[in-house]
Motif scaffolding. Structure first.
Motif, PDB file in Angstrom:
ATOM      1  N   LEU A  76       1.452  -5.081   1.702  1.00  8.45           N
ATOM      2  CA  LEU A  76       2.778  -5.272   1.095  1.00  8.45           C
ATOM      3  C   LEU A  76       2.960  -4.296  -0.072  1.00  8.45           C
ATOM      4  O   LEU A  76       4.002  -3.634  -0.180  1.00  8.45           O
ATOM      5  CB  LEU A  76       2.909  -6.719   0.613  1.00  8.45           C
ATOM      6  N   ILE A  77       1.962  -4.213  -0.934  1.00 13.03           N
ATOM      7  CA  ILE A  77       2.032  -3.300  -2.082  1.00 13.03           C
ATOM      8  C   ILE A  77       2.135  -1.854  -1.612  1.00 13.03           C
ATOM      9  O   ILE A  77       2.951  -1.074  -2.120  1.00 13.03           O
ATOM     10  CB  ILE A  77       0.791  -3.480  -2.977  1.00 13.03           C
ATOM     11  N   GLY A  99       5.618  -1.149  -0.221  1.00 17.43           N
ATOM     12  CA  GLY A  99       6.586  -1.010  -1.304  1.00 17.43           C
ATOM     13  C   GLY A  99       6.428   0.309  -2.038  1.00 17.43           C
ATOM     14  O   GLY A  99       7.419   0.956  -2.411  1.00 17.43           O
ATOM     15  N   ALA A 119       8.739   1.906   4.666  1.00  8.99           N
ATOM     16  CA  ALA A 119       7.985   0.677   4.378  1.00  8.99           C
ATOM     17  C   ALA A 119       7.481   0.021   5.653  1.00  8.99           C
ATOM     18  O   ALA A 119       6.315  -0.393   5.744  1.00  8.99           O
ATOM     19  CB  ALA A 119       8.869  -0.298   3.597  1.00  8.99           C
ATOM     20  N   GLY A 154       3.520  -0.355   6.796  1.00  9.67           N
ATOM     21  CA  GLY A 154       2.892  -1.635   7.118  1.00  9.67           C
ATOM     22  C   GLY A 154       2.336  -1.649   8.527  1.00  9.67           C
ATOM     23  O   GLY A 154       1.227  -2.158   8.772  1.00  9.67           O
ATOM     24  N   SER A 195      -2.554   2.768  -2.480  1.00 11.99           N
ATOM     25  CA  SER A 195      -1.289   2.477  -3.172  1.00 11.99           C
ATOM     26  C   SER A 195      -1.327   2.981  -4.605  1.00 11.99           C
ATOM     27  O   SER A 195      -0.370   3.616  -5.088  1.00 11.99           O
ATOM     28  CB  SER A 195      -1.022   0.967  -3.180  1.00 11.99           C
ATOM     29  N   GLY A 242       7.211  -6.038   1.736  1.00  8.47           N
ATOM     30  CA  GLY A 242       7.078  -5.088   0.633  1.00  8.47           C
ATOM     31  C   GLY A 242       8.423  -4.518   0.203  1.00  8.47           C
ATOM     32  O   GLY A 242       8.688  -4.353  -0.990  1.00  8.47           O
ATOM     33  N   SER A 253      10.335  -7.268  -1.651  1.00  7.86           N
ATOM     34  CA  SER A 253       9.818  -7.405  -3.012  1.00  7.86           C
ATOM     35  C   SER A 253      10.332  -6.287  -3.910  1.00  7.86           C
ATOM     36  O   SER A 253      10.694  -6.512  -5.076  1.00  7.86           O
ATOM     37  CB  SER A 253       8.285  -7.395  -2.979  1.00  7.86           C
ATOM     38  N   THR A 260       7.496  -1.906  -7.901  1.00 11.74           N
ATOM     39  CA  THR A 260       6.459  -2.283  -6.935  1.00 11.74           C
ATOM     40  C   THR A 260       5.621  -3.462  -7.411  1.00 11.74           C
ATOM     41  O   THR A 260       4.975  -4.126  -6.612  1.00 11.74           O
ATOM     42  CB  THR A 260       5.533  -1.081  -6.654  1.00 11.74           C
ATOM     43  N   HIS A 275       1.353  -9.257  -6.884  1.00 12.38           N
ATOM     44  CA  HIS A 275       1.008  -9.562  -5.493  1.00 12.38           C
ATOM     45  C   HIS A 275      -0.506  -9.659  -5.263  1.00 12.38           C
ATOM     46  O   HIS A 275      -0.969  -9.596  -4.133  1.00 12.38           O
ATOM     47  CB  HIS A 275       1.591  -8.490  -4.574  1.00 12.38           C
TER      48      HIS A 275
END
Length: 347
Positions: free
Chosen positions: A92-93, A96, A126, A130, A163, A255, A258, A265, A270
């Protein structure tokens, strides 16, 4: 995907018939989990009716659970296959971060005033980000045969590390104002937050996929007995690849959601999303042993800790008690699942 039990009676012709609806409801995990949620709402409403039982409180509750619900939809499929995915929070991070950096790059370094073309490019980035991590997980688990716990523990750290490398360890903070205004805080249909509508649509699609399609039937079959599923003609390897790909895809969407809500971010926010999504899915009655679970149960499981936290905050209970309560509910859910499994296997 479980064998008929003693609760199922036979007709004169020897065919199986379902027991009465009431008996089936009482015997369902989802029924008892729903009762727990209703009881929690009733208790906090009685204790603080003016603060808890308000439209604003429930609207905030829905917004705060939207991202976690999307993650938990994917986690439901994974756990039903008797797998686990510890990497969803880091994915997710990463998603984002990739979306934010993409929108910055297309806007000359500052995406604050970017239009919908740039926002759409960020969404695609995004989702693809993922999906790539989901594909990596699926390949290592299904093809290479490495246990899911080890694979996703490794990719959890790797995705988070990459990330942080993308932006030198800091958050992306220049997010299009249009994205935050429309998806993050926008509403439709008389005040329903757009973020909630996205989560609802994804959950409904997930429920349809799990409960009415061949993909869902294969998911239950693989989780119940992977070898038996393989012998019956199901491509277990290909199916597991698809399940982990789906989970990564949904983590990418989460992500982006969010990013829209926080306008950043928010890496630190998270840190426990992976554990929260697993906890919510298990609380909702999805068995860690595989083969059992429902999307409705997952929805309820997402809201139980959310209602506990919101109620405790409103009634000024210390954070430490919140953690104890959520942990107790999770342990009770696993105990109930094991007890139900032992009962079924003894018949």
């Amino acid at each position: 995907m479980s064998a008929p039990t003693k609760d199922i009676q036979t007709t004169v012709d020897g065919e199986f018939v379902k027991p009465p609806l009431g008996k089936r409801l009482v015997g369902a995990n989802t029924f008892w989990i729903a009762l727990v949620l209703i009881a929690l709402i009733a208790v906090f409403t009685a204790i603080a009716p003016a603060e808890f039982a308000t439209v604003f409180t429930f609207q905030t509750l829905l917004i705060e659970t939207s991202v976690l619900l999307v993650l938990s939809v994917g986690m439901t499929f994974v756990i039903i296959t008797s797998g686990i995915d510890l990497s969803v929070g880091s994915v997710l991070i990463f998603a984002g971060m990739v979306a934010g950096k993409t929108m910055e790059a297309l806007s000359g370094g500052d995406a604050s005033n970017a239009g919908w073309g740039v926002i759409l490019a960020g969404l695609v980035a995004a989702v693809l980000a993922g999906a790539v991590w989901g594909l990596i997980n699926g390949f290592l688990i299904a093809v290479a045969g490495i246990p899911p716990l080890i694979v996703t523990l490794g990719t959890m750290g790797a995705a988070l590390g990459v990330s942080l490398l993308l932006n030198n360890g800091s958050d992306v903070r220049t997010v299009p104002a249009q994205l935050t205004k429309t998806l993050g805080y926008g509403t439709l249909f008389g005040g329903i937050p757009n973020l909630v509508l996205v989560a609802v649509v994804i959950t409904l699609i997930g429920a349809w996929l799990l409960h009415t399609t061949r993909f869902g039937r294969y998911t239950y079959a693989v989780g119940s007995n992977a070898e038996a599923a393989r012998r019956s003609g199901i491509g277990v390897t290909a199916h597991l690849l698809k399940v982990y790909l789906l989970t990564g895809f949904l983590a990418g969407i989460a992500g982006f959601m969010s990013l829209a809500y926080y306008a950043s971010t928010t890496v630190s926010a998270h840190a426990t999303d992976n554990l929260n999504s697993i906890s919510a899915t298990v609380m909702g009655g999805t068995s860690l042993f595989g083969g059992i679970g429902s999307m409705l149960g997952t929805v309820i499981g997402v809201f139980i800790p959310a209602v506990l936290r919101k109620g405790f905050n409103i009634t000024h209970v210390q954070d430490y008690w919140q953690q104890i309560a959520v942990g107790a509910v999770l342990i009770a859910a696993v105990w109930f699942d094991q007890r139900h499994r032992r009962k079924r296997n003894s018949r």
